[in-house]
Design an enzyme around this catalytic site. Structure first.
Site, PDB file in Angstrom:
ATOM      1  N   GLY A  28       0.771  -1.371  -0.065  1.00 59.18           N
ATOM      2  CA  GLY A  28      -0.135  -0.020   0.123  1.00 59.18           C
ATOM      3  C   GLY A  28       0.856   1.290   0.038  1.00 59.18           C
ATOM      4  O   GLY A  28       2.064   1.344   0.222  1.00 59.18           O
ATOM      5  N   ASP A  85     -14.569  -8.703 -24.057  1.00 57.42           N
ATOM      6  CA  ASP A  85     -15.306  -8.625 -22.723  1.00 57.42           C
ATOM      7  C   ASP A  85     -16.723  -8.516 -22.508  1.00 57.42           C
ATOM      8  O   ASP A  85     -17.270  -9.037 -21.625  1.00 57.42           O
ATOM      9  CB  ASP A  85     -14.894  -7.026 -22.210  1.00 57.42           C
ATOM     10  CG  ASP A  85     -13.024  -7.252 -22.217  1.00 57.42           C
ATOM     11  OD1 ASP A  85     -12.643  -8.264 -22.231  1.00 57.42           O
ATOM     12  OD2 ASP A  85     -12.484  -6.093 -22.386  1.00 57.42           O
TER      13      ASP A  85
END
Ligand code: XMP
Length: 525
Positions: A54, A234
């Site tokens: 992070g 997709d």
């Protein structure tokens, strides 16, 4: 019920790659935000927990921490980068702000013969130390390990590049095993989930489908869903998956803007309507699009018009389906990263038109069942759902379609010529195979013809011709950010050129584009 790995996300750009590697190891995993709460962790039933990297610093006051329940769940925990630092800080170790930031390639020495790294290395030094080639990205570093931990890896810059409390099965690495630059990353994550967490390789595409189907059913209930079907991989896979889950509660809207490839409309209607039994509305809006594009030559302007009219047509059709509460989209994980990065990225090179922009105006909830998947996973899913291999492994096709492959003003006459030239090129690429049976279509990442609205002189039979030119473009790339032009065999190019000039009246010259990206882009506009 299969075992599952819980991944807690601390905001790293590459958290989904952890999930992806775990899936590649045949183990089910899910990503949740780090602050999901102790109760959730206690009731989740994870066989192991991974703490992601992070952007924060644990030494700055109010930064993210793992829920305490993570360390009390009695299951193995793997901390990665920030995940390692918070583990160290929470369990009584010490983290310091490193003077030197470490970013990129590093060689890490494995230490302590831990169950996680034992026997895994890229090379062994003369002194007999096992070394790993890894990818690092950190400023802070652990300087004191918490009680009970021993050293698992180190570099000159980062003396504690890995630590382990093998009693509690807590492991942590400062480097990123989830990225491919860490050569043994897959082996390390595989070792963690299989040997340390005890998960079997029992998760595969059919399982994924049933889980995804359950999730969609639970989310949607008895509501109706609409989906803008483009014919691309997709949206097609999303349609097939959602249809598997809710059948006729799904209606697809296929907008034909008159800028599709040859027979594309028919192919989509046959595949979804006839073969899969999906409800598809085929909207032929060619005149509307051509009308608005008349006289417009600027590429960005053309894109904007195509995007705007697309929304208009879609909205009009959606308005007729008054019961629809959901808008489904084939958003995949790389799209999510790309849009998250927007704003940081500097100026727009080209504005990409997708079905974005629809949600707010339509007042529909978003259903995006492919959000966590990477392209190759979407393709495997498509095949597992019964879509034809040829369709699922098609090259990408931009939303504005032939609109960005006809330079300058778009006219129906040009689109008709281009469609035929393009179909010949693709047919020949598919037909031309190497010794291993691999076609040039599969060896290129994207290939197409481009219409140039200039005329050049030719001679056919006894007569002089004065007709348009097409350019052929074929590129090889992994990420479409950079690309090489494909070194197609000359006889293949020759065949394509002959066929186009002989079969398509109105074209008398074919050229081949030998520009890389950068400096050129893949599309011509
Ligand atoms: P460029 O031309 O920027 O293309 O090198 C990179 C990739 O993106 C596709 N592309 C688009 N896709 N809408 C899309 O949905 C667009 O406006 C658009 N422009 C380019 C292009 O086909 C290539 O795969």
């Amino acid at each position: 019920m299969h075992s599952k790995i819980l991944i807690l996300d601390f905001g790293s750009q590459v958290t989904q790659l952890i999930a992806r590697r775990v899936r590649d190891a045949g183990v089910f995993s899910e990503v949740y935000p780090y602050d999901i709460g102790d109760d959730f962790i206690r009731s989740y039933g994870a066989a192991g927990i991974i703490l992601s990297g992070g952007p924060n610093s644990v030494i700055e006051g109010d930064t993210p921490r793992a829920p305490q329940a993570v360390f009390e769940a009695g299951v193995p925990v793997l901390g990665i980068c920030y995940g390692m630092q918070t583990m160290a800080a929470q369990l009584g170790g010490k983290v310091e702000n490193g003077k030197i930031r470490e970013f990129g390639y590093a060689e890490v020495r494995a230490r302590g013969h831990t169950a996680l790294l034992n026997g895994i290395n890229d090379f062994v030094t003369q002194e007999g130390h096992g070394m790993l080639k890894v990818w690092m990205s950190h400023g802070d570093k652990v300087i004191d390990m918490p009680p009970g931990f021993k050293l698992m890896a180190s570099t000159d810059n980062c003396p504690v590049a890995g630590m382990a409390d093998e009693e509690r099965k807590f492991y942590a690495v400062q480097f990123h095993p989830e990225v491919t630059h860490t050569v043994q990353g897959e082996a390390i994550l595989g070792r963690f989930v299989h040997e340390i967490c005890g998960c079997k390789s029992d998760w595969n595409m059919p399982d994924y489908i049933s889980e995804a189907v359950e999730k969609i059913r639970a989310q949607v209930g008895s509501d109706e869903v609409i989906l803008g079907l483009s014919g691309g991989v997709d949206s097609s896979v999303a349609a097939a998956l959602i249809h598997r889950a809710i059948g006729d509660q799904l209606t697809c809207v296929f907008v034909d803007h008159g800028l599709l490839r040859l027979d594309e409309g028919k192919m989509v209607m046959d595949m979804f309507g006839k073969n899969l039994g999906v409800k598809v509305l085929h909207i032929d809006a060619t005149d509307q699009f051509m009308g608005h594009l008349a006289g417009v030559t600027d590429p960005e302007q053309k894109r904007k018009i195509i995007g705007r009219e697309f929304v208009e047509v879609f909205q009009r059709e959606a308005g007729k389906l008054s019961k629809a509460k959901w808008l489904a989209q084939g958003t995949i994980y790389p799209d999510v990263i790309e849009s998250a990065g927007k704003g940081k990225k500097g100026h727009t090179i080209k504005s990409h038109h997708n079905v974005g922009g629809l949600p707010e105006t339509l007042n529909l909830k978003l259903l995006e069942p492919l959000r966590e998947l990477f392209k190759d996973e979407v393709r495997k899913l498509g095949v597992a759902l019964g879509l034809p291999h040829e369709m699922v492994y098609r090259h990408p096709f931009p939303g504005p379609g032939l609109g960005v492959r006809i330079l300058g003003e778009v006219k129906k006459e040009y689109a008709d010529l281009l469609r035929r030239a393009d179909a010949i090129f693709i047919e020949e690429l598919r037909k031309t195979v190497d010794e291993e049976g691999k076609s040039w279509y599969d060896k290129t990442s994207q290939a197409f013809a481009v219409f140039l609205p200039v005329k050049s002189v030719g001679v056919m039979g006894d007569g002089r011709t004065y007709e348009y030119v097409v350019a052929l473009r074929a590129v090889q790339t992994l990420d479409f950010m950079t690309a090489h032009w494909a070194h197609l065999p000359h006889d293949l190019l020759g065949r394509v050129s002959n066929r186009i000039i002989n079969e398509v009246r109105g074209l008398n010259r074919v050229v081949y584009d030998i520009s890389g990206k950068p400096p050129a882009t893949i599309e011509w506009e």
